[in-house]
Motif scaffolding. Sequence first.
Motif, PDB file in Angstrom:
ATOM      1  N   MET A   1       1.008  -1.250  -0.036  1.00 11.88           N
ATOM      2  CA  MET A   1       0.067  -0.176   0.083  1.00 11.88           C
ATOM      3  C   MET A   1       0.941   1.302   0.055  1.00 11.88           C
ATOM      4  SD  MET A   1      -3.373  -0.611  -0.161  1.00 11.88           S
ATOM      5  CE  MET A   1      -4.225   0.092   0.755  1.00 11.88           C
ATOM      6  N   GLY A   2       1.907   1.136   0.734  1.00 16.03           N
ATOM      7  CA  GLY A   2       2.856   2.451   0.826  1.00 16.03           C
ATOM      8  C   GLY A   2       3.360   2.564  -0.638  1.00 16.03           C
ATOM      9  N   VAL A   3       3.722   1.652  -1.481  1.00 22.29           N
ATOM     10  CA  VAL A   3       4.259   1.863  -2.730  1.00 22.29           C
ATOM     11  C   VAL A   3       3.271   2.238  -3.631  1.00 22.29           C
ATOM     12  CG1 VAL A   3       5.232   0.428  -4.764  1.00 22.29           C
ATOM     13  CG2 VAL A   3       6.138  -0.187  -2.435  1.00 22.29           C
ATOM     14  N   VAL A   4       1.880   1.804  -3.712  1.00 22.14           N
ATOM     15  CA  VAL A   4       0.854   2.229  -4.731  1.00 22.14           C
ATOM     16  C   VAL A   4       0.427   3.642  -4.286  1.00 22.14           C
ATOM     17  CG1 VAL A   4       0.104   0.100  -5.839  1.00 22.14           C
ATOM     18  CG2 VAL A   4      -0.855   0.931  -3.387  1.00 22.14           C
ATOM     19  N   PHE A   5       0.368   4.083  -2.871  1.00 20.56           N
ATOM     20  CA  PHE A   5       0.028   5.304  -2.689  1.00 20.56           C
ATOM     21  C   PHE A   5       1.097   6.266  -3.037  1.00 20.56           C
ATOM     22  CE2 PHE A   5      -3.189   4.204   0.444  1.00 20.56           C
ATOM     23  CZ  PHE A   5      -4.056   5.191   0.360  1.00 20.56           C
ATOM     24  N   GLY A   6       2.523   5.948  -2.827  1.00 17.49           N
ATOM     25  CA  GLY A   6       3.634   6.767  -3.420  1.00 17.49           C
ATOM     26  C   GLY A   6       3.505   6.914  -4.783  1.00 17.49           C
ATOM     27  N   ILE A   7       3.180   5.915  -5.779  1.00 14.05           N
ATOM     28  CA  ILE A   7       3.367   5.878  -7.068  1.00 14.05           C
ATOM     29  C   ILE A   7       2.086   6.855  -7.626  1.00 14.05           C
ATOM     30  CG2 ILE A   7       2.772   4.580  -9.420  1.00 14.05           C
ATOM     31  CD1 ILE A   7       4.368   2.405  -7.977  1.00 14.05           C
ATOM     32  N   SER A   8       0.830   6.417  -7.237  1.00 17.65           N
ATOM     33  CA  SER A   8      -0.396   7.326  -7.311  1.00 17.65           C
ATOM     34  C   SER A   8      -0.031   8.852  -6.862  1.00 17.65           C
ATOM     35  CB  SER A   8      -1.400   6.681  -6.571  1.00 17.65           C
ATOM     36  OG  SER A   8      -2.594   7.341  -6.904  1.00 17.65           O
ATOM     37  N   GLY A   9       0.489   9.145  -5.818  1.00 16.60           N
ATOM     38  CA  GLY A   9       0.748  10.527  -5.346  1.00 16.60           C
ATOM     39  C   GLY A   9       1.653  11.122  -6.175  1.00 16.60           C
TER      40      GLY A   9
ATOM     41  N   THR B   1      -3.574  13.356 -14.003  1.00 16.35           N
ATOM     42  CA  THR B   1      -4.704  12.745 -12.976  1.00 16.35           C
ATOM     43  C   THR B   1      -5.152  11.218 -13.390  1.00 16.35           C
ATOM     44  OG1 THR B   1      -6.128  14.161 -14.256  1.00 16.35           O
ATOM     45  CG2 THR B   1      -5.399  14.838 -12.162  1.00 16.35           C
ATOM     46  N   ILE B   2      -5.204  11.250 -14.774  1.00 17.11           N
ATOM     47  CA  ILE B   2      -5.599   9.874 -15.610  1.00 17.11           C
ATOM     48  C   ILE B   2      -4.537   8.835 -14.934  1.00 17.11           C
ATOM     49  CG2 ILE B   2      -6.030   8.513 -17.311  1.00 17.11           C
ATOM     50  CD1 ILE B   2      -6.734  11.505 -18.718  1.00 17.11           C
ATOM     51  N   ALA B   3      -3.459   9.079 -15.056  1.00 16.74           N
ATOM     52  CA  ALA B   3      -2.412   8.056 -14.763  1.00 16.74           C
ATOM     53  C   ALA B   3      -2.590   7.847 -12.994  1.00 16.74           C
ATOM     54  CB  ALA B   3      -0.826   8.545 -15.112  1.00 16.74           C
ATOM     55  N   ALA B   4      -2.600   8.731 -12.357  1.00 15.79           N
ATOM     56  CA  ALA B   4      -2.880   8.637 -10.744  1.00 15.79           C
ATOM     57  C   ALA B   4      -4.187   7.883 -10.593  1.00 15.79           C
ATOM     58  CB  ALA B   4      -2.844   9.945 -10.448  1.00 15.79           C
ATOM     59  N   ALA B   5      -5.237   7.986 -11.326  1.00 15.92           N
ATOM     60  CA  ALA B   5      -6.209   7.284 -11.093  1.00 15.92           C
ATOM     61  C   ALA B   5      -6.040   5.832 -11.398  1.00 15.92           C
ATOM     62  CB  ALA B   5      -7.525   7.822 -11.935  1.00 15.92           C
ATOM     63  N   ILE B   6      -5.336   5.499 -12.500  1.00 17.98           N
ATOM     64  CA  ILE B   6      -5.367   4.122 -12.956  1.00 17.98           C
ATOM     65  C   ILE B   6      -4.305   3.597 -11.792  1.00 17.98           C
ATOM     66  CG2 ILE B   6      -3.943   2.631 -14.355  1.00 17.98           C
ATOM     67  CD1 ILE B   6      -4.563   4.649 -16.736  1.00 17.98           C
ATOM     68  N   ALA B   7      -3.375   4.262 -11.191  1.00 11.81           N
ATOM     69  CA  ALA B   7      -2.181   3.814 -10.253  1.00 11.81           C
ATOM     70  C   ALA B   7      -3.286   3.391  -8.928  1.00 11.81           C
ATOM     71  CB  ALA B   7      -1.340   4.835  -9.759  1.00 11.81           C
ATOM     72  N   ALA B   8      -4.275   4.435  -8.599  1.00 13.20           N
ATOM     73  CA  ALA B   8      -5.066   4.274  -7.511  1.00 13.20           C
ATOM     74  C   ALA B   8      -6.081   3.012  -7.473  1.00 13.20           C
ATOM     75  CB  ALA B   8      -6.059   5.565  -7.225  1.00 13.20           C
ATOM     76  N   ILE B   9      -5.911   2.504  -8.905  1.00  8.88           N
ATOM     77  CA  ILE B   9      -6.874   1.125  -8.932  1.00  8.88           C
ATOM     78  C   ILE B   9      -5.811   0.073  -7.852  1.00  8.88           C
ATOM     79  CG2 ILE B   9      -7.302  -0.996 -10.157  1.00  8.88           C
ATOM     80  CD1 ILE B   9      -7.742   0.936 -12.449  1.00  8.88           C
ATOM     81  N   GLY B  10      -4.576   0.187  -7.897  1.00  5.61           N
ATOM     82  CA  GLY B  10      -3.726  -0.901  -7.073  1.00  5.61           C
ATOM     83  C   GLY B  10      -4.179  -0.366  -5.668  1.00  5.61           C
ATOM     84  N   ILE B  11      -4.188   0.691  -5.007  1.00  5.72           N
ATOM     85  CA  ILE B  11      -4.958   0.920  -3.641  1.00  5.72           C
ATOM     86  C   ILE B  11      -6.169   0.171  -3.235  1.00  5.72           C
ATOM     87  CG2 ILE B  11      -5.598   2.724  -2.093  1.00  5.72           C
ATOM     88  CD1 ILE B  11      -4.055   4.674  -3.590  1.00  5.72           C
ATOM     89  N   PHE B  12      -7.213   0.041  -4.228  1.00  6.62           N
ATOM     90  CA  PHE B  12      -8.308  -0.678  -4.178  1.00  6.62           C
ATOM     91  C   PHE B  12      -7.948  -2.146  -4.261  1.00  6.62           C
ATOM     92  CE2 PHE B  12     -10.150   3.489  -5.376  1.00  6.62           C
ATOM     93  CZ  PHE B  12     -10.991   3.683  -4.407  1.00  6.62           C
ATOM     94  N   ALA B  13      -7.229  -2.567  -5.108  1.00  3.98           N
ATOM     95  CA  ALA B  13      -6.967  -3.901  -5.019  1.00  3.98           C
ATOM     96  C   ALA B  13      -6.271  -4.475  -3.859  1.00  3.98           C
ATOM     97  CB  ALA B  13      -5.823  -4.227  -6.031  1.00  3.98           C
ATOM     98  N   GLY B  14      -5.285  -3.526  -3.137  1.00  2.00           N
ATOM     99  CA  GLY B  14      -4.945  -3.840  -1.738  1.00  2.00           C
ATOM    100  C   GLY B  14      -6.017  -4.016  -0.580  1.00  2.00           C
ATOM    101  N   LEU B  15      -6.854  -3.029  -0.803  1.00  2.00           N
ATOM    102  CA  LEU B  15      -8.066  -3.073   0.292  1.00  2.00           C
ATOM    103  C   LEU B  15      -8.969  -4.460   0.058  1.00  2.00           C
ATOM    104  CD1 LEU B  15      -9.381   0.513  -0.174  1.00  2.00           C
ATOM    105  CD2 LEU B  15      -8.221  -0.219   1.709  1.00  2.00           C
TER     106      LEU B  15
END
Lengths: 99, 659
Positions: free
Chosen positions: B591-599, B607-621
């Motif tokens: 989660m630290g890594v995907v939050f870092g990438i998305s951030g 923003t589009i790339a950040a939103a795609i990376a944020a899918i990783g956050i939901f995957a972690g959840l």
Amino acid sequence: MDQHSKGFPISHVIGFFMSLVLTFGAAWVALQTSLSMKAVMWIIGTLAVVQAGIQLYMFMHMNEGEDKVANNINIIYSAFIAVVIVAGSIWVMTSGHSH
Amino acid sequence: MGIKWDEFFVTGDPLIFASQIGIALTLIGALAGITYFKKWNYLWTEWLTTVDHKKIGIMYILMGVLMFVRGGIDGLMMKGQTAVPENGFLNAQHYNEVFTTHGVIMILFVAMPLLIGLMNFVIPLQIGARDVAFPQLNALSFWLTFSGAMLFNISFIIGGSPDAGWTSYFPLAGKEFSPGIGNNYYAVALQIAGAGTLMTGINFVVTVLKMRTKGMTLMKMPMFTWTSFITSIIIVASFPIFTVALALMTFDRTFGTHFFTISGGGMDMLWANLFWLWGHPEVYIVVLPAFGMLSDIISTFARKTLYGYKSMVISIVMISVLSMLVWVHHFFTMGNSAAVNSFFSITTMAIAIPTGVKVFNWLFTMRKGRIKFTTAMLWALAFVPNFVIGGVTGVMLAMAAADYQYHNTLFLVAHFHYVLIPGVVFPIFAGLYFWWPKMFGYMLNERIGKWNFWLFVVGFNVTFMPMFFLGLDGAVRRAYTYSAETGFGPLMMISAIGSIILAAGFAALVYNIYWSARYADRNIGNDPWDARTLEWATATPVQHYNFASLPEVTKLDAFWHMKKNDQLQPLKEDEVEEIHLPSNTWIPIYMGVVFGISGFLLVFEWTIAAAIAAIGIFAGLAFRSFDYDEGFHVHKDEILETEGIWRKGANKGVKNHVS
């Protein structure tokens, strides 16, 4: 594994959709109606309080605590924080000649 | 907007270019070293995926010390620039960036991680628990804080540092006046780290309320546990305000909203209002745990129970309420009504009362005590007079009318350094010397410790005392230079020399850590300081399950009471039971890594790339939701073996360390 499945969390889903309705309702009132500024403020303020209430009951387990004293302390403290932040900010930002 | 690749790396400054090379070489060196010594597996299983509160605490402390170096270099650069009039070492823009990152890093990535690290390590042991209430959430807190810190730190080599001050006031911090992406780093990195801190707050409220061992009522808790508990409550109350403020800042900067802009119905001072609604409680968030550590250290080395325990508890509860009621004193000069300024003047002065009660309690604890002058105790002793200087100048600043003179001068800068260095850094150092043996099984060297202490305290006073007088003479803060005619030169030079002594003091601490790790005596027993609280009742360094059988408490200073009344029971073999502990997990670091990438992508407004990376956050959840790992059991044989080793050897051939 049994403690993981308590049935469908229907109250959470209802709370979620009601929150969405209230949020988009507030946005609609603010953006799409031609009411006066004062009326808009009162309406969206009321919707915010209603939504806070819904979230407290649907998500925050406010009515589930066994310990009445702890529950009361929590509610009094939360009310204190909310009043300080909201009323305090309004007071500070609207008094004087800063705005 | 997306990333402009030609402006990706910051170029054109030799200092930054040297750091870029330095960082690249360090990274390559670290990766090569870990690979060469085949430590990847060890690192992954023992540290990166751990949920053990002790290891998480140590990682927080390591991060805090590293960030201290970064923030300290920023501070030295500022002192170097202002040492002589019209200096050309840093230009105005670079100076702006340096004081911004110095402030943010020292508060959020030095003070907070060091304190939360010590809390993590000590609190579960002090209350006789085997871990915090939510071990996996605890790991997530750490990795989000770390992720935020790293994101903030790379700003100066990639894309440009934030440069609007650690307070990032609007309108300066808005898109109109700070069009670069630097301030996006501020908004996004602090958001990520702040989420981690909020989770820590929730975790420790629950831990202290629910995890105390048998017999430990609230009024029998050690003072560090009390202050950490109250701190956690303030975190839960105030960090959401910062979250909202930063989100609105991000909306303003990235999506063109007008919450804080001057035009379009925005309110620029609303940012200052929200920032300090969080920022002032934040001061107490860092200072309260420090007070708690001092209380425990002073009562240990004065060899007396803490004086006025009840009044101490009442004071911290009062501080927690008052801390939410003083925020406007940071912007008395905004042009509020007289009623607002008077109200906040009075609440600010009122907060000196419980703080004063605490100072007297520490003094009375030491009165007629048989004080042992260990390095930890020296920090506690130096804290009192230095912190009082900070406190009294704070009361001066609390008077709204007088504040118009002091506002934005070096007087204010000197004041808050006199609060934060003696009030937070001294206690943290005291805590490191005090609990180091519990963490690592050896003590930090006392002789190097004295060097560390004297250099740091003398350097601190030489650095910041002149700034009071400079401020009263009209030297403003955040000014990158001044002319010779102002007459600031000599005091500025003294202050700069002081900062070098201060840095030497910190270097002595780093050397002490290195020296002690290599040469210090490993045979120190489980209680080298003859201490009073439960963390000293178990092995040194602490075994991974903390306590073989959970201790039972009847009095305040439980361990001291057990020692004096011969109630230390040997472990009975038939009473040992299997211990249930949580398993390691990869989710928090992921989660630290995907939050870092998305951030990172959001910083560049991609923003589009950040939103795609944020899918990783939901995957972690989602992974976490379906994670049915029930933990593991420590077997009886292993417990008996571990306990046998340290209990047999306990206090055999151990020198007395506090004579």
